[in-house]
Write an enzyme that holds these catalytic residues in place. Sequence first.
Site, PDB file in Angstrom:
ATOM      1  N   LYS A  40      -8.686   4.848   0.730  1.00 47.49           N
ATOM      2  CA  LYS A  40     -10.090   4.562   0.516  1.00 47.49           C
ATOM      3  C   LYS A  40     -10.371   4.255  -0.950  1.00 47.49           C
ATOM      4  O   LYS A  40     -11.409   3.701  -1.273  1.00 47.49           O
ATOM      5  CB  LYS A  40     -10.941   5.784   0.924  1.00 47.49           C
ATOM      6  N   ASP A  97      -6.497   1.227  -6.346  1.00 38.80           N
ATOM      7  CA  ASP A  97      -7.317   1.882  -7.366  1.00 38.80           C
ATOM      8  C   ASP A  97      -6.506   2.231  -8.599  1.00 38.80           C
ATOM      9  O   ASP A  97      -6.874   1.906  -9.716  1.00 38.80           O
ATOM     10  CB  ASP A  97      -8.011   3.133  -6.782  1.00 38.80           C
ATOM     11  N   ASP A 100       0.067   5.251 -10.166  1.00 37.83           N
ATOM     12  CA  ASP A 100       0.417   6.560 -10.723  1.00 37.83           C
ATOM     13  C   ASP A 100       1.942   6.678 -10.691  1.00 37.83           C
ATOM     14  O   ASP A 100       2.615   6.065 -11.510  1.00 37.83           O
ATOM     15  CB  ASP A 100      -0.319   7.613  -9.876  1.00 37.83           C
ATOM     16  N   LYS A 128      -1.551   4.302 -14.882  1.00 32.73           N
ATOM     17  CA  LYS A 128      -1.220   5.543 -15.589  1.00 32.73           C
ATOM     18  C   LYS A 128       0.283   5.551 -15.818  1.00 32.73           C
ATOM     19  O   LYS A 128       1.022   6.245 -15.124  1.00 32.73           O
ATOM     20  CB  LYS A 128      -1.572   6.736 -14.678  1.00 32.73           C
ATOM     21  N   PHE A 149      -6.396  13.165 -14.413  1.00 39.77           N
ATOM     22  CA  PHE A 149      -6.816  12.967 -13.031  1.00 39.77           C
ATOM     23  C   PHE A 149      -8.262  12.506 -13.079  1.00 39.77           C
ATOM     24  O   PHE A 149      -9.126  13.177 -13.637  1.00 39.77           O
ATOM     25  CB  PHE A 149      -6.673  14.243 -12.197  1.00 39.77           C
TER      26      PHE A 149
HETATM   27  P1  5GP Z   1       1.175   6.985  -6.452  1.00 39.16           P
HETATM   28  O1  5GP Z   1       1.824   6.768  -5.136  1.00 39.16           O
HETATM   29  O2  5GP Z   1       1.243   5.806  -7.397  1.00 39.16           O
HETATM   30  O3  5GP Z   1       1.635   8.256  -7.125  1.00 39.16           O
HETATM   31  O4  5GP Z   1      -0.327   7.348  -6.158  1.00 39.16           O
HETATM   32  C1  5GP Z   1      -1.243   6.391  -5.985  1.00 39.16           C
HETATM   33  C2  5GP Z   1      -2.435   6.964  -5.285  1.00 39.16           C
HETATM   34  O5  5GP Z   1      -2.678   8.335  -5.631  1.00 39.16           O
HETATM   35  C3  5GP Z   1      -3.646   6.207  -5.747  1.00 39.16           C
HETATM   36  O6  5GP Z   1      -3.856   5.076  -4.946  1.00 39.16           O
HETATM   37  C4  5GP Z   1      -4.719   7.254  -5.613  1.00 39.16           C
HETATM   38  O7  5GP Z   1      -5.211   7.237  -4.292  1.00 39.16           O
HETATM   39  C5  5GP Z   1      -4.032   8.553  -5.885  1.00 39.16           C
HETATM   40  N1  5GP Z   1      -4.189   8.916  -7.305  1.00 39.16           N
HETATM   41  C6  5GP Z   1      -3.295   8.812  -8.303  1.00 39.16           C
HETATM   42  N2  5GP Z   1      -3.817   9.194  -9.474  1.00 39.16           N
HETATM   43  C7  5GP Z   1      -5.084   9.578  -9.209  1.00 39.16           C
HETATM   44  C8  5GP Z   1      -6.159  10.057 -10.013  1.00 39.16           C
HETATM   45  O8  5GP Z   1      -6.089  10.230 -11.232  1.00 39.16           O
HETATM   46  N3  5GP Z   1      -7.327  10.303  -9.356  1.00 39.16           N
HETATM   47  C9  5GP Z   1      -7.491  10.129  -8.010  1.00 39.16           C
HETATM   48  N4  5GP Z   1      -8.685  10.415  -7.493  1.00 39.16           N
HETATM   49  N5  5GP Z   1      -6.511   9.652  -7.223  1.00 39.16           N
HETATM   50  C10 5GP Z   1      -5.322   9.380  -7.818  1.00 39.16           C
HETATM   51 MG    MG Z   2      -5.075   5.273  -3.127  1.00 33.54          MG
END
Ligand code: 5GP
Ligand code: MG
Length: 173
Positions: A40, A97, A100, A128, A149
């Site tokens: 979302k 969005d 990470d 990030k 975060f």
């Molecule tokens: P990844 O698979 O790259 O670790 O995570 C990506 C997903 O984790 C993003 O699409 C998001 O939904 C969530 N996420 C990662 N960092 C943050 C953050 O700082 N805040 C929030 N609300 N969601 C995050």
């Molecule tokens: Mg996401």
Amino acid sequence: MPADEILISETEIQNRLPELAAEINEALPDGPIHVVIILKGAIIFGVDLARALMRNATLGFLAASSYGAGTKSKGRVQIDTEHLGEIEGRNVLLIDDILDTGHTFAKTIDILGDKRPASLRTCVLMDKPARRETEIQADHVGFTIENHFVVGYGLDCDEAYRTLPDIRIYAPE
Ligand code: 5GP
Ligand code: MG
């Protein structure tokens, strides 16, 4: 409130949208495109960006969940493709969005790649890089941020804060 500190203001976001749209339009082939928004978290950024492109576009959605409740990644990524739309032979723009660890984006790109789009470009609102665990990068990045975060403008903490107009640092009390 644990989300008082604004990291990226509404004005900064709104000013960045047309710049990003211009960059993306420059990079994408002419003609219709299919915009895929990852739910979302990217819903608000995705539709704002899709409109800023001002071109012939269709919309598809993927639902990814890697974070469950709270702020710690579970490292497992589940992806629901029911509302993805047709990918084969089309020029696709994938919007998320935040990049990470990169696991969500890596898995999503694999899924889309398997469906043989004519081209695939990727865009994230935020990057990030400090937390990356994969080789993945996005073609277009709205803002590069430190290891916070964040919530707001689509991003949540336990489903709260998504409708904030700006990006804030979440600091539990
Ligand atoms: P990844 O698979 O790259 O670790 O995570 C990506 C997903 O984790 C993003 O699409 C998001 O939904 C969530 N996420 C990662 N960092 C943050 C953050 O700082 N805040 C929030 N609300 N969601 C995050
Ligand atoms: Mg996401």
